[in-house]
Structure formats: structure tokens, C-alpha cells
Scaffold this motif. Structure first.
Motif, mmCIF file in Angstrom:
data_model
loop_
_atom_site.group_PDB
_atom_site.id
_atom_site.type_symbol
_atom_site.label_atom_id
_atom_site.label_comp_id
_atom_site.label_asym_id
_atom_site.label_seq_id
_atom_site.Cartn_x
_atom_site.Cartn_y
_atom_site.Cartn_z
ATOM 1 N N PRO B 20 50.766 44.804 42.127
ATOM 2 C CA PRO B 20 49.736 44.482 43.113
ATOM 3 C C PRO B 20 50.243 44.712 44.541
ATOM 4 O O PRO B 20 51.444 44.769 44.778
ATOM 5 N N HIS B 21 49.319 44.851 45.479
ATOM 6 C CA HIS B 21 49.587 44.859 46.925
ATOM 7 C C HIS B 21 50.201 46.146 47.481
ATOM 8 O O HIS B 21 49.846 46.556 48.573
ATOM 9 N N GLY B 22 51.116 46.802 46.766
ATOM 10 C CA GLY B 22 51.797 47.964 47.347
ATOM 11 C C GLY B 22 50.924 49.197 47.428
ATOM 12 O O GLY B 22 51.155 50.076 48.262
ATOM 13 N N SER B 23 49.931 49.300 46.564
ATOM 14 C CA SER B 23 49.040 50.463 46.553
ATOM 15 C C SER B 23 47.719 50.033 45.936
ATOM 16 O O SER B 23 47.571 48.904 45.482
ATOM 17 N N LEU B 24 46.773 50.973 45.914
ATOM 18 C CA LEU B 24 45.468 50.652 45.310
ATOM 19 C C LEU B 24 45.417 50.984 43.816
ATOM 20 O O LEU B 24 44.386 50.786 43.188
ATOM 21 N N TRP B 25 46.500 51.502 43.255
ATOM 22 C CA TRP B 25 46.452 51.946 41.859
ATOM 23 C C TRP B 25 45.996 50.830 40.924
ATOM 24 O O TRP B 25 45.127 51.024 40.066
ATOM 25 N N LEU B 26 46.594 49.671 41.056
ATOM 26 C CA LEU B 26 46.287 48.570 40.125
ATOM 27 C C LEU B 26 44.826 48.146 40.253
ATOM 28 O O LEU B 26 44.113 48.022 39.261
ATOM 29 N N ARG B 27 44.397 47.937 41.504
ATOM 30 C CA ARG B 27 43.009 47.496 41.720
ATOM 31 C C ARG B 27 42.025 48.532 41.177
ATOM 32 O O ARG B 27 41.065 48.198 40.488
ATOM 33 N N GLU B 28 42.264 49.812 41.472
ATOM 34 C CA GLU B 28 41.296 50.820 41.039
ATOM 35 C C GLU B 28 41.369 51.037 39.523
ATOM 36 O O GLU B 28 40.363 51.385 38.902
ATOM 37 N N ASN B 58 49.993 32.502 40.010
ATOM 38 C CA ASN B 58 50.051 31.954 41.377
ATOM 39 C C ASN B 58 50.130 33.024 42.461
ATOM 40 O O ASN B 58 50.734 32.785 43.504
ATOM 41 N N GLN B 59 49.524 34.180 42.217
ATOM 42 C CA GLN B 59 49.529 35.193 43.277
ATOM 43 C C GLN B 59 48.499 34.847 44.335
ATOM 44 O O GLN B 59 47.452 34.307 44.037
ATOM 45 N N GLN B 60 48.817 35.209 45.557
ATOM 46 C CA GLN B 60 47.906 34.994 46.685
ATOM 47 C C GLN B 60 47.459 36.358 47.207
ATOM 48 O O GLN B 60 47.899 37.385 46.717
ATOM 49 N N ARG B 61 46.644 36.317 48.242
ATOM 50 C CA ARG B 61 46.357 37.564 48.975
ATOM 51 C C ARG B 61 47.658 38.096 49.538
ATOM 52 O O ARG B 61 48.577 37.331 49.814
ATOM 53 N N GLY B 62 47.747 39.408 49.758
ATOM 54 C CA GLY B 62 48.950 39.976 50.346
ATOM 55 C C GLY B 62 49.081 39.566 51.806
ATOM 56 O O GLY B 62 48.079 39.295 52.460
ATOM 57 N N PRO B 63 50.290 39.530 52.333
ATOM 58 C CA PRO B 63 50.471 39.141 53.738
ATOM 59 C C PRO B 63 49.834 40.134 54.700
ATOM 60 O O PRO B 63 49.612 39.822 55.869
ATOM 61 N N LEU B 64 49.552 41.343 54.224
ATOM 62 C CA LEU B 64 48.907 42.344 55.072
ATOM 63 C C LEU B 64 47.404 42.389 54.811
ATOM 64 O O LEU B 64 46.753 43.392 55.046
ATOM 65 N N GLU B 65 46.889 41.276 54.272
ATOM 66 C CA GLU B 65 45.461 41.097 54.009
ATOM 67 C C GLU B 65 44.940 41.928 52.847
ATOM 68 O O GLU B 65 43.737 42.163 52.747
ATOM 69 N N GLN B 66 45.851 42.406 51.953
ATOM 70 C CA GLN B 66 45.346 43.016 50.728
ATOM 71 C C GLN B 66 44.712 41.916 49.884
ATOM 72 O O GLN B 66 45.180 40.787 49.880
ATOM 73 N N LYS B 67 43.676 42.292 49.158
ATOM 74 C CA LYS B 67 42.896 41.296 48.437
ATOM 75 C C LYS B 67 43.629 40.695 47.234
ATOM 76 O O LYS B 67 43.346 39.583 46.837
ATOM 77 N N GLY B 68 44.531 41.457 46.631
ATOM 78 C CA GLY B 68 45.176 40.962 45.414
ATOM 79 C C GLY B 68 44.313 41.216 44.200
ATOM 80 O O GLY B 68 43.114 41.490 44.312
ATOM 81 N N THR B 69 44.923 41.137 43.032
ATOM 82 C CA THR B 69 44.218 41.520 41.809
ATOM 83 C C THR B 69 44.083 40.390 40.795
ATOM 84 O O THR B 69 43.436 40.565 39.767
ATOM 85 N N LEU B 70 44.696 39.231 41.093
ATOM 86 C CA LEU B 70 44.646 38.145 40.111
ATOM 87 C C LEU B 70 43.214 37.714 39.764
ATOM 88 O O LEU B 70 42.905 37.500 38.588
ATOM 89 N N PRO B 71 42.310 37.611 40.770
ATOM 90 C CA PRO B 71 40.929 37.244 40.407
ATOM 91 C C PRO B 71 40.298 38.230 39.415
ATOM 92 O O PRO B 71 39.481 37.832 38.583
ATOM 93 N N MET B 72 40.690 39.490 39.507
ATOM 94 C CA MET B 72 40.136 40.476 38.562
ATOM 95 C C MET B 72 40.656 40.208 37.152
ATOM 96 O O MET B 72 39.924 40.336 36.174
ATOM 97 N N LEU B 73 41.938 39.841 37.046
ATOM 98 C CA LEU B 73 42.488 39.523 35.713
ATOM 99 C C LEU B 73 41.770 38.330 35.113
ATOM 100 O O LEU B 73 41.501 38.278 33.915
ATOM 101 N N GLU B 74 41.464 37.353 35.975
ATOM 102 C CA GLU B 74 40.814 36.142 35.472
ATOM 103 C C GLU B 74 39.382 36.426 35.021
ATOM 104 O O GLU B 74 38.810 35.668 34.239
ATOM 105 N N MET B 75 38.800 37.516 35.531
ATOM 106 C CA MET B 75 37.436 37.880 35.121
ATOM 107 C C MET B 75 37.387 38.613 33.783
ATOM 108 O O MET B 75 36.314 38.769 33.198
ATOM 109 N N LEU B 76 38.537 39.091 33.310
ATOM 110 C CA LEU B 76 38.533 39.951 32.119
ATOM 111 C C LEU B 76 37.829 39.327 30.909
ATOM 112 O O LEU B 76 37.057 40.007 30.235
ATOM 113 N N PRO B 77 38.071 38.024 30.625
ATOM 114 C CA PRO B 77 37.395 37.456 29.451
ATOM 115 C C PRO B 77 35.872 37.503 29.565
ATOM 116 O O PRO B 77 35.178 37.671 28.555
ATOM 117 N N LEU B 78 35.345 37.383 30.806
ATOM 118 C CA LEU B 78 33.887 37.445 30.990
ATOM 119 C C LEU B 78 33.346 38.808 30.574
ATOM 120 O O LEU B 78 32.191 38.941 30.184
#
Lengths: 130, 126
Positions: B20-28, B58-78
Motif C-alpha cells: 500500500p501507499h507507495g504506488s497505485l498498483w494495489l489500489r487499482e 491497523n493501517q492508516q491513511r498514508g502520511p502523504l494523504e494516500q487513501k490506503g487500501t485497508l477499507p477495500m480489504l474489509e469490503m471484500l466479504p460484502l
């Protein structure tokens, strides 16, 4: 065979686009069909209307347009990846209050569902990534 | 760790190889997985290499205001994405034991990677 390509590398920054275009030409020469190219991640920059490379470098945007004109290949750009990187057609530009689009036909903004669909409906989906 | 005969199959395997955070690969990559699942495809996720860092709790938003991907992982079961796999050696390399993970995953050996690709007609690599 019916092929789709997924291009995830930006033009000129990485080899991905050059390789994808070479592969496209080769498969057509062998009698296969290139029906769809889907641009995702930094690959969306291939659709930038204003690409202006030096004259002694291949024009990658024109190469994609030629594939569309000569072979009817659909050039689909992920709208979510495009918008956040500044790739907007006229409609999206005016919706976001921007002056002028940065992407034009034959490139088309489309959803990620089209990528999934391309993967399932073609015989092959080949990825070109940096 | 599961042996190869127990590996899941599905319509689409999404391979996530970036943290997460270093690039958009994970999010996309996750966006592609969620869209495919929303369209009714059976999606499996394989975390490998630095991509296993996506699983850390326990991941947060990135310090450079990247959104982070943990909320997306938590949505997977839905979206009924329940086949989550991660390469054991890569988890160990980052010191990620089961107690450090935000979501449960099946740990697989390196040989499983090829087997998983063979069990899914479509593979997308991020």
C-alpha cells in the motif's frame, strides 16, 4: 484467435507500450484478430490527445489510432484510472468544470467491467506492464 | 499451509505484488477485483512479494494523504470475495504472523502460485 491486450505502462516511460504494439502487429500479420485494447494504470496516458514526441521517435498514440482505423480495434480507457490522471473526454471535462478534453475518439472512456468482459469474451487477454 | 490439491479455483485470479501507499498498483488491482466480483465473477486474490503488506492490520491513511487500501480489504466479504491467499515465505519475510493480519488468509507455498494460475482462466497481475 480473438485477442485483447491490457496495457498498464505509460507511453515512452516504459517498454510496455512499444512491446504491446509490436505484439499487436505480429498477431494481425498471422491472421488473428485484435478486437480490444484496454488501458489501465499508467497505460491510460497512451490516450492523451496531445502526445507530441520528437520526430525521430515512433508516435505511439498514432500507432494505436492506426490499429483502430485499419482493423477496427476498440481502444478502451479505464475511466477511474483516467480521471485521476487527467485523461478526460469533452463530456467528463465539462462535467468536472474543465476547459477542453484531453482524450478523444477513437479512444473511449469506459468502466473496469469492460476489462473483465474482455478477459472473458476473447480467446486471449495479454498484459503488458512495466 | 494448504497442499496444492486444496487450492481454490474461480473465474479470475488477481495477483497483488505491491504494498500500500507507495504506488497505485494495489489500489487499482483491488478495484479490478471488486468490479469483477460485483459482476458476479468468482474472484480469488493472491498476495505475494511486497503485496503481502496489504494484509497488515491497523493501517492508516498514508502520511502523504494516500487513501490506503485497508477499507477495500474489509469490503471484500460484502462482494463475496472469500478466497484470499498469501505466499507464506513473503509473510514470514515481513514478520507478518496471523496475529498481525487484518483479514484471514490461506498461506500457500511458492509452488502453489503456478497451480493457482492454472486453476483460473483469467489472471490479472498488479
Amino acid at each position: 484467435m480473438r485477442y485483447a491486450l491490457l496495457v498498464q505502462g505509460g507511453p515512452y516511460s516504459h517498454q510496455a507500450t512499444h512491446s504491446a504494439l509490436r505484439f499487436a502487429e505480429a498477431l494481425i500479420r498471422r491472421g488473428h484478430h485484435l478486437e480490444t485494447v484496454f488501458f489501465y494504470h499508467d497505460g491510460v496516458y497512451n490516450a492523451a490527445r496531445l502526445l507530441a514526441p520528437p520526430q525521430d521517435e515512433p508516435h505511439l498514440g498514432d500507432a494505436w489510432r492506426r490499429l483502430h482505423d485499419e482493423h477496427g480495434t476498440r481502444l478502451q480507457v479505464c475511466i477511474a484510472a483516467g480521471l485521476r490522471r487527467g485523461l478526460l473526454d469533452e463530456r467528463e471535462a465539462s462535467r468536472h468544470g474543465k476547459a477542453g478534453g484531453s482524450l478523444e475518439a477513437p479512444f473511449e472512456l469506459t468502466g473496469l467491467g469492460q476489462l473483465v468482459d474482455a478477459g472473458l469474451s476473447h480467446d486471449r487477454l495479454i498484459t503488458f506492464a512495466p | 499451509m494448504s497442499d496444492e490439491s486444496n487450492l481454490p479455483s474461480g473465474d479470475l485470479l488477481v495477483v497483488l505484488r505491491h504494498g500500500p501507499h507507495g504506488s497505485l498498483w494495489l489500489r487499482e488491482g483491488l478495484e479490478a477485483a471488486l468490479v469483477a466480483a460485483a459482476l458476479g465473477q468468482r474472484v480469488s486474490l493472491l498476495f505475494m512479494g511486497p503485496g503481502v503488506a496489504a494484509l497488515a492490520a491497523n493501517q492508516q491513511r498514508g502520511p502523504l494523504e494516500q487513501k490506503g487500501t485497508l477499507p477495500m480489504l474489509e469490503m471484500l466479504p460484502l462482494y463475496e470475495v472469500e478466497q484470499l491467499l498469501a505466499v507464506e515465505d513473503d509473510l514470514v519475510a515481513l514478520g507478518l504472523g496471523a496475529e498481525c493480519l487484518a483479514v484471514p488468509v490461506e498461506r500457500v507455498g511458492p509452488a502453489a502460485v503456478a497451480a493457482l494460475m492454472a486453476r483460473h482462466p483469467l489472471v490479472l497481475n498488479f
